[in-house]
Design a protein around this motif. Structure first.
Motif, PDB file in Angstrom:
ATOM      1  N   ASN A  62       0.880  -1.130  -0.030  1.00 26.51           N
ATOM      2  CA  ASN A  62       0.089   0.083   0.108  1.00 26.51           C
ATOM      3  C   ASN A  62       0.937   1.226  -0.173  1.00 26.51           C
ATOM      4  N   ASN A  75       0.674   9.088   5.304  1.00 27.72           N
ATOM      5  CA  ASN A  75      -0.431   8.262   6.041  1.00 27.72           C
ATOM      6  C   ASN A  75      -1.397   9.449   6.361  1.00 27.72           C
ATOM      7  N   LYS A  78      -3.021   9.767   2.817  1.00 31.12           N
ATOM      8  CA  LYS A  78      -3.748   8.835   2.219  1.00 31.12           C
ATOM      9  C   LYS A  78      -3.535   7.410   2.981  1.00 31.12           C
ATOM     10  N   PRO A  79      -4.521   7.486   4.122  1.00 33.06           N
ATOM     11  CA  PRO A  79      -4.294   6.289   5.008  1.00 33.06           C
ATOM     12  C   PRO A  79      -4.595   4.851   4.539  1.00 33.06           C
ATOM     13  N   ILE A  80      -3.636   3.934   4.975  1.00 31.96           N
ATOM     14  CA  ILE A  80      -3.640   2.732   4.327  1.00 31.96           C
ATOM     15  C   ILE A  80      -5.174   1.747   4.673  1.00 31.96           C
ATOM     16  N   LYS A  81      -5.576   1.393   3.544  1.00 32.52           N
ATOM     17  CA  LYS A  81      -6.848   0.759   3.829  1.00 32.52           C
ATOM     18  C   LYS A  81      -7.245  -0.172   2.972  1.00 32.52           C
ATOM     19  N   ASP A  82      -8.296  -0.893   3.114  1.00 31.98           N
ATOM     20  CA  ASP A  82      -8.775  -1.862   1.767  1.00 31.98           C
ATOM     21  C   ASP A  82      -7.767  -3.114   1.742  1.00 31.98           C
ATOM     22  N   ALA A  87     -10.097  -3.864   9.692  1.00 32.17           N
ATOM     23  CA  ALA A  87     -11.109  -2.393   9.619  1.00 32.17           C
ATOM     24  C   ALA A  87     -10.233  -1.215   9.412  1.00 32.17           C
ATOM     25  N   LYS A  88      -8.956  -1.307  10.021  1.00 32.29           N
ATOM     26  CA  LYS A  88      -8.153  -0.172  10.105  1.00 32.29           C
ATOM     27  C   LYS A  88      -6.613  -0.483  10.689  1.00 32.29           C
ATOM     28  N   ASP A  90      -3.612   1.622  12.499  1.00 30.77           N
ATOM     29  CA  ASP A  90      -3.034   2.978  13.211  1.00 30.77           C
ATOM     30  C   ASP A  90      -1.546   2.628  13.230  1.00 30.77           C
ATOM     31  N   GLU A 105      -9.008  -5.785  13.569  1.00 30.21           N
ATOM     32  CA  GLU A 105      -9.510  -6.584  12.531  1.00 30.21           C
ATOM     33  C   GLU A 105     -11.020  -6.456  12.673  1.00 30.21           C
ATOM     34  N   LYS A 106     -11.840  -6.896  11.547  1.00 32.04           N
ATOM     35  CA  LYS A 106     -13.089  -7.079  11.540  1.00 32.04           C
ATOM     36  C   LYS A 106     -13.758  -8.094  12.126  1.00 32.04           C
TER      37      LYS A 106
END
Length: 262
Positions: A62, A75, A78-82, A87-88, A90, A105-106
């Protein structure tokens, strides 16, 4: 004219000096960034489904920058995602050479099979992820078919009672920290759980919480065994449940006897 030329030359010289100073400052800043903020240590916490190396690999894919200052700037923009099942992330900048990645985690309750993929859902029945990867701690529910499936939408189960039962069952499995590999709904509407080599029959789910509250303790007593645990008429007060071990194949017994004779 001579004085005017001298003034122009002085201004040019001054601009040249200023440009040189600015260039020198830029070079110094770049050198400092490249040498004084290199990340030597990455600490990962909160990860369960992925190990530390996998998290670092996801971050690399990413657009990870091996520099604490540049990474912080990127960051924020454009924070790291997907990232699947996450979920995210930090990122905390502990020091110029160390960062900590906290993984959120989800919260997956279980999964169902759909078109050669595993569809993971949360405790409210919303689809979180679709993946070809099977996670060990997410019980897979079988015995159902689906026409369509949409990410972030509820599981398309028309039978509302069945949908409610699935959510109750997966929530109780998490609540009592049960290691259930799969959940199957039979054509008669009964529920069969699988724990390692033990098949657990719990009936239609009408007394499901009473059945599951002591299940961990019962399974501990059956550790290493193979067979069927019948809890359809289970009563917690008297511990009424029957276990039928799997039959040992006759050929295996004969082979043992032959070896003993030799």
């Amino acid at each position: 004219m001579g004085e005017k030329n001298n003034v122009i030359q002085f201004k040019k010289k001054k601009k040249g000096i200023l440009a040189g100073v600015i260039a020198s400052v830029i070079v110094v800043v770049v050198v400092i960034l490249l040498t004084c903020f290199h990340i030597n240590e990455i600490e990962v916490t909160g990860n369960k489904h992925y190990n530390k190396d996998q998290i670092k690999e996801f971050v690399l894919e990413n657009g990870y920058i091996d520099n604490s200052v540049l990474l912080m700037m990127k960051n924020k923009v454009k924070p790291i995602k997907d990232i699947p099942f996450i979920a995210k992330l930090d990122i905390e900048y502990v020091s110029p050479h160390k960062i900590t990645i906290t993984v959120y985690e989800k919260a997956m309750a279980g999964c169902v099979e759909y078109m050669n993929s595993y569809v993971y859902f949360d405790q409210d029945g919303y689809v979180l992820e679709m993946s070809t990867r099977k996670l060990d701690d997410a019980p897979c529910i079988t015995g159902m078919s689906f026409v369509t499936m949409e990410l972030h939408e509820k599981l398309p189960i028309e039978d509302k009672q069945r949908f409610k039962l699935i959510l109750t069952l997966t929530q109780l499995i998490q609540k009592y920290d049960l290691r259930i590999d799969s959940i199957r709904f039979t054509t008669e509407g009964n529920i069969v759980l699988q724990h390692k080599d033990i098949r657990i029959e719990i009936g239609d789910g009408s007394i499901i919480e009473r059945q599951l509250v002591d299940l961990n303790q019962i399974l501990e007593g059956l550790d290493g065994m193979k067979g069927t645990l019948d809890m359809r008429d289970f009563e917690a007060m008297n511990g009424k449940a029957s276990f039928l071990p799997d039959k040992v194949e006759k050929k295996t017994e004969e082979n043992v006897e032959e070896k003993n004779e030799e």
